[in-house]
Design a protein around this motif. Sequence first.
Motif, mmCIF file in Angstrom:
data_model
loop_
_atom_site.group_PDB
_atom_site.id
_atom_site.type_symbol
_atom_site.label_atom_id
_atom_site.label_comp_id
_atom_site.label_asym_id
_atom_site.label_seq_id
_atom_site.Cartn_x
_atom_site.Cartn_y
_atom_site.Cartn_z
ATOM 1 N N GLN A 274 0.081 -11.929 -1.925
ATOM 2 C CA GLN A 274 1.336 -11.793 -2.578
ATOM 3 C C GLN A 274 0.933 -10.722 -3.622
ATOM 4 N N ARG A 275 -0.358 -10.007 -3.515
ATOM 5 C CA ARG A 275 -0.939 -9.289 -4.508
ATOM 6 C C ARG A 275 -0.766 -7.936 -4.059
ATOM 7 N N THR A 276 -0.582 -6.680 -5.050
ATOM 8 C CA THR A 276 -0.478 -5.458 -4.742
ATOM 9 C C THR A 276 -1.905 -4.768 -4.885
ATOM 10 N N ILE B 253 -1.769 2.760 -2.910
ATOM 11 C CA ILE B 253 -1.150 1.642 -3.284
ATOM 12 C C ILE B 253 -0.727 0.766 -2.177
ATOM 13 N N SER B 254 -1.019 -0.464 -2.043
ATOM 14 C CA SER B 254 -0.796 -1.266 -0.868
ATOM 15 C C SER B 254 0.151 -2.293 -1.375
ATOM 16 N N PRO B 255 1.349 -2.084 -1.176
ATOM 17 C CA PRO B 255 2.540 -3.173 -1.743
ATOM 18 C C PRO B 255 2.378 -4.437 -0.680
ATOM 19 N N VAL B 256 3.245 -5.450 -1.115
ATOM 20 C CA VAL B 256 3.248 -6.737 -0.306
ATOM 21 C C VAL B 256 4.924 -6.726 0.046
ATOM 22 N N GLU C 19 9.538 -3.856 -3.096
ATOM 23 C CA GLU C 19 8.629 -2.981 -3.883
ATOM 24 C C GLU C 19 8.082 -1.680 -3.388
ATOM 25 N N LEU C 20 8.272 -1.601 -1.826
ATOM 26 C CA LEU C 20 7.702 -0.398 -1.308
ATOM 27 C C LEU C 20 8.878 0.730 -1.288
ATOM 28 N N LEU D 64 0.915 5.562 -0.209
ATOM 29 C CA LEU D 64 1.402 4.137 0.190
ATOM 30 C C LEU D 64 1.077 3.730 1.234
ATOM 31 N N ARG E 18 1.000 -4.109 4.953
ATOM 32 C CA ARG E 18 0.883 -5.522 4.310
ATOM 33 C C ARG E 18 2.332 -5.899 3.985
ATOM 34 N N VAL E 19 3.228 -5.290 4.238
ATOM 35 C CA VAL E 19 4.620 -5.814 4.017
ATOM 36 C C VAL E 19 5.137 -6.361 5.307
#
Length: 363
Positions: free
Chosen positions: A265-267, A278-281, A285-286, A320, A324-325
């Motif tokens: 749950q952590r970017t 940047i690796s969003p979850v 957010e993406l 980006l 991980r999404v």
Amino acid sequence: LKQTWTCLVFEIFGQLSSCAFSCSRMACRPASDELIFFVNGRKIIERCADPEELLLNYLRKRLRLTGTKYGCGIGGCGACTVMVSTYNPDSKKIRHFPANSCLLPLCSLYGAAVTTVEGVGNTKTKLHPIQKRLAKCHGSQCGFCTPGMVMSMYSLLRNYPEPTMEQISAALDGNLCRCTGYRPIIDSFSAFSPERCPLAGSGKCCLDQEGEKGKEREEDLAPEPKRGDGMCSGLCQPEDFQPRDPTQDYIFPPELMRIAEETKQRTLVFNGERTTWISPVALQELLGLKAKYPKAPLVVGNTSIGLDVKKLDVCYPIILYPPRVPDLHIVYRVQNGKFSNVPKKPLGQIIWDLAFQLTNKIT
């Protein structure tokens, strides 16, 4: 002598100045997450990971693991193949897959375990049966493609311990060999398949003997090939092969399982000299990041952006990384604009099912 000492002092001063300049540049970078991954069972922690650095360069230059070869550099020849293992905290499953390290961004390996050809086996400890069979069946000539061949087959065996001949051929689709013509390579790896008799090619297989009798009374110009002699060139001695030993394989590090659970749950953010990764979850957010940075590319396989950076020296200030999404790994079947009651499936499984259906229709 005085001139020599003067030159030495200036050289030392220049090195100290350069070092101080590098440290000051690193200190000016925004704070980054630590990049944690494993290579051949060894834990690696990079506190200043560069988003533009690729795994192949890191393995060869930083870790001195030169078994992984630099071939074409654009993901076409497979000489740089390694195995990447990841853990999915939602499904609780471990996935093993081959990857071209010449295009694999280092920052994409957070929480992954990398296995190179040195980790599969070596002459100092113990060769893996894949390596032994490839050597005994004359599947290696110049040897430059051999590490990639070994890693592609090793990745297949980690997922399918008893692969079919079709799976073996498909696993080597991304590996090129300019010496052998592929037949000795297929021969050596076919010994892992239950579709092939372990004694095929040795003269002791009943199918080989049936094939010889059939040739004596051959009436058809194009007889149907026998299973025993149709998959072996006769260069191998199958009775000398040792069985595969699963205890020789690295286990997936339990620490990475814990990290995957804690960080799902952590970017993650990695700041380099020119690029921020940047690796969003979450999907929202993406979408927000894409709206904020509309020119930022989305990198997954890195087959396009990687070539731009590598060959054309194109700089992307923001990259980006969406794998991980969770929502991007799921496909929902929709009927008449409404979600059906069909359970959701992983994207990879959906694609595999469709490809299998299409193959059946064509044949």
